[in-house]
Scaffold this motif. Sequence first.
Motif, PDB file in Angstrom:
ATOM      1  N   LYS A  67       0.843  -1.199   0.000  1.00 26.59           N
ATOM      2  CA  LYS A  67       0.000   0.000   0.000  1.00 26.59           C
ATOM      3  C   LYS A  67       0.879   1.250   0.000  1.00 26.59           C
ATOM      4  CE  LYS A  67      -4.321   1.669   2.123  1.00 26.59           C
ATOM      5  NZ  LYS A  67      -5.167   1.509   3.322  1.00 26.59           N
ATOM      6  N   ALA A  68       1.991   1.148  -0.771  1.00 24.68           N
ATOM      7  CA  ALA A  68       2.956   2.249  -0.928  1.00 24.68           C
ATOM      8  C   ALA A  68       3.473   2.773   0.412  1.00 24.68           C
ATOM      9  CB  ALA A  68       2.368   3.377  -1.767  1.00 24.68           C
ATOM     10  N   GLY A  69       3.546   1.885   1.412  1.00 28.17           N
ATOM     11  CA  GLY A  69       4.087   2.284   2.704  1.00 28.17           C
ATOM     12  C   GLY A  69       3.087   2.933   3.641  1.00 28.17           C
ATOM     13  N   ALA A  70       1.805   2.814   3.333  1.00 25.84           N
ATOM     14  CA  ALA A  70       0.771   3.353   4.231  1.00 25.84           C
ATOM     15  C   ALA A  70       0.771   2.579   5.548  1.00 25.84           C
ATOM     16  CB  ALA A  70      -0.607   3.263   3.564  1.00 25.84           C
ATOM     17  N   PRO A  71       0.224   3.163   6.615  1.00 22.46           N
ATOM     18  CA  PRO A  71       0.250   2.494   7.924  1.00 22.46           C
ATOM     19  C   PRO A  71      -0.709   1.309   8.044  1.00 22.46           C
ATOM     20  CG  PRO A  71      -0.858   4.615   8.086  1.00 22.46           C
ATOM     21  CD  PRO A  71      -0.285   4.537   6.697  1.00 22.46           C
ATOM     22  N   THR A  72      -1.598   1.125   7.067  1.00 22.00           N
ATOM     23  CA  THR A  72      -2.552   0.011   7.112  1.00 22.00           C
ATOM     24  C   THR A  72      -2.387  -0.883   5.890  1.00 22.00           C
ATOM     25  OG1 THR A  72      -4.223   1.331   5.960  1.00 22.00           O
ATOM     26  CG2 THR A  72      -4.266   1.377   8.389  1.00 22.00           C
ATOM     27  N   ASN A  73      -2.817  -2.121   6.030  1.00 18.15           N
ATOM     28  CA  ASN A  73      -2.786  -3.050   4.901  1.00 18.15           C
ATOM     29  C   ASN A  73      -3.877  -2.695   3.895  1.00 18.15           C
ATOM     30  OD1 ASN A  73      -0.717  -4.680   5.996  1.00 18.15           O
ATOM     31  ND2 ASN A  73      -2.196  -5.831   7.210  1.00 18.15           N
ATOM     32  N   PRO A  74      -3.660  -2.990   2.628  1.00 11.71           N
ATOM     33  CA  PRO A  74      -4.698  -2.732   1.638  1.00 11.71           C
ATOM     34  C   PRO A  74      -5.878  -3.694   1.817  1.00 11.71           C
ATOM     35  CG  PRO A  74      -2.849  -3.894   0.640  1.00 11.71           C
ATOM     36  CD  PRO A  74      -2.438  -3.562   2.043  1.00 11.71           C
ATOM     37  N   ALA A  75      -7.053  -3.248   1.409  1.00  7.89           N
ATOM     38  CA  ALA A  75      -8.251  -4.078   1.539  1.00  7.89           C
ATOM     39  C   ALA A  75      -8.094  -5.398   0.792  1.00  7.89           C
ATOM     40  CB  ALA A  75      -9.482  -3.316   1.036  1.00  7.89           C
ATOM     41  N   TRP A  76      -7.414  -5.392  -0.364  1.00  7.11           N
ATOM     42  CA  TRP A  76      -7.272  -6.630  -1.130  1.00  7.11           C
ATOM     43  C   TRP A  76      -6.547  -7.711  -0.335  1.00  7.11           C
ATOM     44  CZ3 TRP A  76      -2.401  -8.343  -2.038  1.00  7.11           C
ATOM     45  CH2 TRP A  76      -1.361  -7.422  -2.174  1.00  7.11           C
ATOM     46  N   TYR A  78      -6.852  -8.347   2.878  1.00  6.94           N
ATOM     47  CA  TYR A  78      -7.860  -8.997   3.724  1.00  6.94           C
ATOM     48  C   TYR A  78      -8.815  -9.847   2.894  1.00  6.94           C
ATOM     49  CZ  TYR A  78      -6.031  -5.864   7.246  1.00  6.94           C
ATOM     50  OH  TYR A  78      -5.198  -5.189   8.095  1.00  6.94           O
ATOM     51  N   ASN A  79      -9.168  -9.360   1.709  1.00  9.24           N
ATOM     52  CA  ASN A  79     -10.046 -10.134   0.834  1.00  9.24           C
ATOM     53  C   ASN A  79      -9.395 -11.461   0.437  1.00  9.24           C
ATOM     54  OD1 ASN A  79     -11.863  -8.013   0.915  1.00  9.24           O
ATOM     55  ND2 ASN A  79     -11.216  -7.161  -1.037  1.00  9.24           N
ATOM     56  N   LEU A  80      -8.125 -11.409   0.060  1.00  8.53           N
ATOM     57  CA  LEU A  80      -7.429 -12.623  -0.378  1.00  8.53           C
ATOM     58  C   LEU A  80      -7.225 -13.599   0.767  1.00  8.53           C
ATOM     59  CD1 LEU A  80      -4.715 -11.233  -2.827  1.00  8.53           C
ATOM     60  CD2 LEU A  80      -6.881 -12.326  -3.392  1.00  8.53           C
ATOM     61  N   THR A  81      -6.795 -13.102   1.923  1.00 11.82           N
ATOM     62  CA  THR A  81      -6.553 -14.025   3.033  1.00 11.82           C
ATOM     63  C   THR A  81      -7.858 -14.619   3.564  1.00 11.82           C
ATOM     64  OG1 THR A  81      -6.439 -12.171   4.614  1.00 11.82           O
ATOM     65  CG2 THR A  81      -4.345 -12.984   3.708  1.00 11.82           C
ATOM     66  N   ALA A  82      -8.942 -13.864   3.506  1.00 15.39           N
ATOM     67  CA  ALA A  82     -10.232 -14.406   3.947  1.00 15.39           C
ATOM     68  C   ALA A  82     -10.736 -15.481   2.996  1.00 15.39           C
ATOM     69  CB  ALA A  82     -11.265 -13.289   4.068  1.00 15.39           C
ATOM     70  N   ALA A  83     -10.548 -15.267   1.698  1.00 18.82           N
ATOM     71  CA  ALA A  83     -11.059 -16.208   0.700  1.00 18.82           C
ATOM     72  C   ALA A  83     -10.150 -17.414   0.522  1.00 18.82           C
ATOM     73  CB  ALA A  83     -11.239 -15.492  -0.637  1.00 18.82           C
ATOM     74  N   PRO A 119      13.764  -0.859  -5.520  1.00 24.85           N
ATOM     75  CA  PRO A 119      14.074  -0.156  -4.271  1.00 24.85           C
ATOM     76  C   PRO A 119      12.900   0.571  -3.624  1.00 24.85           C
ATOM     77  CG  PRO A 119      15.824   0.164  -5.860  1.00 24.85           C
ATOM     78  CD  PRO A 119      14.701  -0.533  -6.590  1.00 24.85           C
ATOM     79  N   GLY A 120      11.859   0.872  -4.369  1.00 28.48           N
ATOM     80  CA  GLY A 120      10.677   1.475  -3.752  1.00 28.48           C
ATOM     81  C   GLY A 120      10.136   0.629  -2.615  1.00 28.48           C
ATOM     82  N   PHE A 121      10.279  -0.689  -2.726  1.00 27.18           N
ATOM     83  CA  PHE A 121       9.791  -1.574  -1.667  1.00 27.18           C
ATOM     84  C   PHE A 121      10.605  -1.430  -0.389  1.00 27.18           C
ATOM     85  CE2 PHE A 121       7.573  -3.237  -5.247  1.00 27.18           C
ATOM     86  CZ  PHE A 121       6.380  -3.713  -4.727  1.00 27.18           C
ATOM     87  N   ALA A 122      11.898  -1.116  -0.513  1.00 22.46           N
ATOM     88  CA  ALA A 122      12.707  -0.833   0.679  1.00 22.46           C
ATOM     89  C   ALA A 122      12.179   0.427   1.356  1.00 22.46           C
ATOM     90  CB  ALA A 122      14.174  -0.677   0.304  1.00 22.46           C
ATOM     91  N   GLY A 123      11.815   1.425   0.560  1.00 22.45           N
ATOM     92  CA  GLY A 123      11.238   2.652   1.104  1.00 22.45           C
ATOM     93  C   GLY A 123       9.914   2.408   1.796  1.00 22.45           C
ATOM     94  N   TYR A 124       9.090   1.525   1.227  1.00 18.94           N
ATOM     95  CA  TYR A 124       7.807   1.203   1.867  1.00 18.94           C
ATOM     96  C   TYR A 124       8.053   0.567   3.236  1.00 18.94           C
ATOM     97  CZ  TYR A 124       6.074   1.541  -2.975  1.00 18.94           C
ATOM     98  OH  TYR A 124       5.787   1.938  -4.253  1.00 18.94           O
ATOM     99  N   ALA A 125       9.033  -0.328   3.305  1.00 19.67           N
ATOM    100  CA  ALA A 125       9.344  -0.992   4.579  1.00 19.67           C
ATOM    101  C   ALA A 125       9.842   0.021   5.602  1.00 19.67           C
ATOM    102  CB  ALA A 125      10.365  -2.097   4.356  1.00 19.67           C
ATOM    103  N   GLU A 126      10.630   0.994   5.160  1.00 22.14           N
ATOM    104  CA  GLU A 126      11.099   2.041   6.082  1.00 22.14           C
ATOM    105  C   GLU A 126       9.925   2.848   6.619  1.00 22.14           C
ATOM    106  OE1 GLU A 126      14.086   4.450   4.180  1.00 22.14           O
ATOM    107  OE2 GLU A 126      15.342   2.697   3.753  1.00 22.14           O
ATOM    108  N   ALA A 129       8.050   0.765   9.265  1.00 19.95           N
ATOM    109  CA  ALA A 129       8.832   0.217  10.389  1.00 19.95           C
ATOM    110  C   ALA A 129       8.219   0.656  11.713  1.00 19.95           C
ATOM    111  CB  ALA A 129      10.281   0.674  10.285  1.00 19.95           C
ATOM    112  N   GLY A 130       8.017  -0.322  12.597  1.00 21.25           N
ATOM    113  CA  GLY A 130       7.436  -0.035  13.901  1.00 21.25           C
ATOM    114  C   GLY A 130       5.929   0.098  13.889  1.00 21.25           C
ATOM    115  N   ILE A 131       5.325   0.089  12.692  1.00 17.24           N
ATOM    116  CA  ILE A 131       3.872   0.223  12.563  1.00 17.24           C
ATOM    117  C   ILE A 131       3.251  -1.106  12.133  1.00 17.24           C
ATOM    118  CG2 ILE A 131       1.990   1.409  11.358  1.00 17.24           C
ATOM    119  CD1 ILE A 131       4.038   3.748  10.945  1.00 17.24           C
ATOM    120  N   ARG A 132       3.801  -1.670  11.060  1.00 18.33           N
ATOM    121  CA  ARG A 132       3.327  -2.964  10.571  1.00 18.33           C
ATOM    122  C   ARG A 132       4.428  -3.598   9.728  1.00 18.33           C
ATOM    123  NH1 ARG A 132       1.054  -3.288   5.083  1.00 18.33           N
ATOM    124  NH2 ARG A 132       1.283  -1.280   4.060  1.00 18.33           N
TER     125      ARG A 132
END
Length: 142
Positions: A67-76, A78-83, A119-126, A129-132
């Motif tokens: 989710k481009a480094g947002a503090p919450t997981n994307p809705a998709w 939850y949809n995938l893990t539920a299904a 490398p954008g994924f490294a930025g998302y993880a940064e 960090a500490g949030i999720r």
Amino acid sequence: MSTPEDWNTKIIAEFRANEGRVGGNFEGAPMLLIHHRGRKSGRELVTPTMYLADDNDPDTIYVFASKAGAPTNPAWYYNLTAAGSARVERGTETYPVTVAEVTGQTRDRIYAEQASRYPGFAGYAEKTAGIRTIPVLALART
């Protein structure tokens, strides 16, 4: 102002018009479309995302709920893990997959590989960090 849905609609159209390839920020990146059902709405949804192919299993690919480094997981996510299943469009092919969350050292290794390639994924993880911890899902062709 443009919404994420507008952005996704444009990416989906470009993906389908160009046999699974898109330009812009994603030019040259491996992309797929995930078909899933909203766990609350029941609506059929399509989400474009990057993926990482498994080096040892051609029937398994990994997707990253960044989710481009947002503090919450994307809705998709939850949809995938539920299904536990979905369909993907990859290139010109559409096929069913099972969904499994990857955890622990295996998750860390796969995420690190994605971040080394994009490398954008490294930025998302940064950013998270500490949030999720950004989830990694394995999509296996059935």
